[in-house]
Design a protein around this motif. Structure first.
Motif, PDB file in Angstrom:
ATOM      1  N   GLU A   1     -70.368  -4.360  26.521  1.00 61.50           N
ATOM      2  CA  GLU A   1     -70.058  -5.509  25.680  1.00 61.50           C
ATOM      3  C   GLU A   1     -69.762  -5.173  24.224  1.00 61.50           C
ATOM      4  OE1 GLU A   1     -73.188  -8.400  26.306  1.00 61.50           O
ATOM      5  OE2 GLU A   1     -72.046  -9.247  27.984  1.00 61.50           O
ATOM      6  N   SER A   2     -70.317  -4.084  23.688  1.00 57.53           N
ATOM      7  CA  SER A   2     -70.076  -3.749  22.279  1.00 57.53           C
ATOM      8  C   SER A   2     -70.530  -2.322  22.014  1.00 57.53           C
ATOM      9  CB  SER A   2     -70.802  -4.731  21.349  1.00 57.53           C
ATOM     10  OG  SER A   2     -72.178  -4.814  21.679  1.00 57.53           O
TER      11      SER A   2
ATOM     12  N   HIS B   1     -83.487  -7.820  14.580  1.00 55.20           N
ATOM     13  CA  HIS B   1     -84.282  -8.804  15.325  1.00 55.20           C
ATOM     14  C   HIS B   1     -85.600  -8.234  15.828  1.00 55.20           C
ATOM     15  CE1 HIS B   1     -80.272 -10.650  15.318  1.00 55.20           C
ATOM     16  NE2 HIS B   1     -80.896 -11.804  15.459  1.00 55.20           N
ATOM     17  N   GLY B   2     -86.159  -7.283  15.085  1.00 59.36           N
ATOM     18  CA  GLY B   2     -87.508  -6.825  15.415  1.00 59.36           C
ATOM     19  C   GLY B   2     -87.639  -5.371  15.793  1.00 59.36           C
ATOM     20  N   GLY B   3     -86.535  -4.660  15.976  1.00 59.88           N
ATOM     21  CA  GLY B   3     -86.617  -3.271  16.413  1.00 59.88           C
ATOM     22  C   GLY B   3     -86.850  -2.315  15.261  1.00 59.88           C
TER      23      GLY B   3
ATOM     24  N   GLN C   1     -74.967  -2.811  18.594  1.00 66.41           N
ATOM     25  CA  GLN C   1     -76.199  -3.192  19.282  1.00 66.41           C
ATOM     26  C   GLN C   1     -77.433  -2.648  18.577  1.00 66.41           C
ATOM     27  OE1 GLN C   1     -76.234  -3.153  23.575  1.00 66.41           O
ATOM     28  NE2 GLN C   1     -74.030  -3.503  23.691  1.00 66.41           N
ATOM     29  N   ALA C   2     -77.330  -1.470  17.967  1.00 64.05           N
ATOM     30  CA  ALA C   2     -78.460  -0.924  17.209  1.00 64.05           C
ATOM     31  C   ALA C   2     -78.788  -1.820  16.018  1.00 64.05           C
ATOM     32  CB  ALA C   2     -78.148   0.493  16.746  1.00 64.05           C
TER      33      ALA C   2
ATOM     34  N   ASN D   1     -75.634  -7.649  22.151  1.00 64.07           N
ATOM     35  CA  ASN D   1     -75.578  -8.045  20.749  1.00 64.07           C
ATOM     36  C   ASN D   1     -75.601  -9.562  20.605  1.00 64.07           C
ATOM     37  OD1 ASN D   1     -72.699  -7.449  21.833  1.00 64.07           O
ATOM     38  ND2 ASN D   1     -72.331  -8.924  20.195  1.00 64.07           N
ATOM     39  N   ASP D   2     -76.181 -10.242  21.634  1.00 64.68           N
ATOM     40  CA  ASP D   2     -76.204 -11.698  21.572  1.00 64.68           C
ATOM     41  C   ASP D   2     -77.480 -12.320  22.129  1.00 64.68           C
ATOM     42  OD1 ASP D   2     -75.818 -11.093  24.235  1.00 64.68           O
ATOM     43  OD2 ASP D   2     -73.845 -12.038  24.394  1.00 64.68           O
ATOM     44  N   TYR D   3     -78.486 -11.488  22.430  1.00 64.98           N
ATOM     45  CA  TYR D   3     -79.743 -12.027  22.943  1.00 64.98           C
ATOM     46  C   TYR D   3     -80.912 -11.460  22.158  1.00 64.98           C
ATOM     47  CZ  TYR D   3     -83.894 -12.631  25.860  1.00 64.98           C
ATOM     48  OH  TYR D   3     -85.155 -12.932  26.307  1.00 64.98           O
TER      49      TYR D   3
END
Length: 387
Positions: free
Chosen positions: A60-61, A73-75, A66-67, A29-31
């Motif tokens: 990490e989360s 961011h593009g998904g 994360q979804a 959730n950070d890249y």
């Protein structure tokens, strides 16, 4: 491909026979890949079918976090015939040396399955389509206990055999076939080497999803969960229950909560039935409210003692509680199932079919019943005949 292939000669890849590509968009959730937009544009410019993928780090989360990062961011997905469904890349933890966990990111098998399901449900709620899952059979067995409940997600299986004739091998439980197979990490094309399980004419989402043997329920669910259809259901709820149109801010507010997986159309309808506006519109007393629920939800009159009984429960438990009792009773669900049969199948349900769908409706709600009926063999055959 990912940021490890920052400069791709797309024309050469096309000339060599490449026709589709999955491009890494995000991780954890950070890249967010700085190469994604350029890679996507390059693939698009030569006519490739393309899709975005997220590399999971469940340590990490949460799956939902994360979804949402992925979609933001593009998904995303577009019904343009050139976009593959968003994909989750879930595999052996490459960071065990730094995070101190194990190949399964320190999660138990049930927790890992729940994490994947939360990710999948969130992506589906945000995009309207079921995401693909990339993994290996060995990892799936090790880290989910070979969970068989993800068969509606397109499978992108990874297996690099010495002899390609050996094929992708045994698939994870729940999948009778694969949609894509990664058979090597290097070769003719930049990035990994992948095979689509179908001919080129079927390499777009709606037809390709069917051609690879994936269930029609995934496609029907995609339409039922789309923003366009949800707005239609919101408008219908306001019109049928309150007798007016919805304010635009209200429409978009409901839609936003639905897309984040917080509510269903059932929740919107029951909220409107228990609202102060509906209450006042139908007399403004607990007895008149009970009479209105009989009329609008059951389609029949009750006795005076019935109205008194439910009015007392309104006073004791509130309108929302009473509305839920009416909404979830088999008589009410049966009426809604009958209306859906008429709309989608052009007939009334037989006794056995009605009982089965009522039972299912109690568990999955109206949206689940709509998806089930529109993915049925009968609906499919009716659609083929032009009805």
């Amino acid at each position: 491909m990912s940021g490890w292939q920052p400069n791709v000669d797309w024309k050469t890849a096309w000339a060599d026979g490449a026709r589709f590509v999955y491009i890494k968009t995000t991780e954890s959730n950070d890249y967010a890949s700085s190469h994604f937009s350029r890679q996507w544009s390059g693939a698009t410019s030569v006519g490739m079918v393309r899709g975005a993928y997220h590399f999971a780090n469940p340590y990490e989360s949460t799956g939902a976090v994360q979804a949402n990062w992925f979609v933001d961011h593009g998904g995303t997905w577009s019904a343009d015939g050139r976009t593959l469904p968003p994909m989750l890349d879930i595999e052996y933890d490459p960071y065990t040396g730094s995070d101190g966990t194990n190949s399964c990111y320190g999660l138990s098998q049930p927790v890992m399955s729940a994490w994947i399901r939360e990710f999948s449900n969130t992506v589906q709620a945000r995009t309207g389509v079921v995401p693909a899952i990339y993994s290996t059979t060995n990892w799936w067995k090790l880290c989910t206990g070979n969970d068989p409940s993800f068969g509606s997600n397109p499978l992108f299986v990874a297996r690099w055999p010495e002899d390609l004739a050996d094929g992708p091998g045994t698939l994870p439980a729940g999948w009778g076939d694969f949609s894509l197979w990664q058979y090597a990490s290097a070769g003719t094309f930049p990035g990994d080497q992948d095979l689509f399980n179908g001919d080129y004419s079927k390499l777009h989402f709606w037809e390709g999803f069917l051609a690879t043997g994936s269930p029609r329920s995934s496609i029907a669910g995609g339409f039922v969960d789309s923003a366009e259809y949800r707005l239609l259901r919101i408008d219908a709820a306001y019109r049928d229950i309150l007798g007016r149109g919805a304010e635009e801010s209200g429409r978009q507010g409901w839609l936003g909560v639905m897309q984040n997986g917080g509510i269903t159309t059932d929740d919107i309808e029951t909220t409107l039935y228990s609202s102060e506006e509906y209450y006042l519109k139908h007399g403004g007393t607990d007895t008149s409210y009970a009479r209105a629920l009989y009329d609008t939800l059951l389609g029949r009159d009750g006795s005076q003692s019935d109205y008194a009984f439910w009015a007392a429960l309104v006073a004791q438990h509130g309108r929302a509680w009473v509305t839920a009792q009416f909404w979830n009773c088999t008589e009410t669900i049966g009426k809604r199932v009958g209306a859906m049969y008429d709309r989608y199948l052009g007939r009334q349900p037989d006794a056995g079919g009605l009982a089965g769908w009522v039972t299912l409706g109690l568990r999955v709600g109206d949206s689940g019943v709509r998806s089930g009926l529109t993915s049925s063999d009968e609906y499919f055959a009716r659609a083929q005949s032009g009805h």
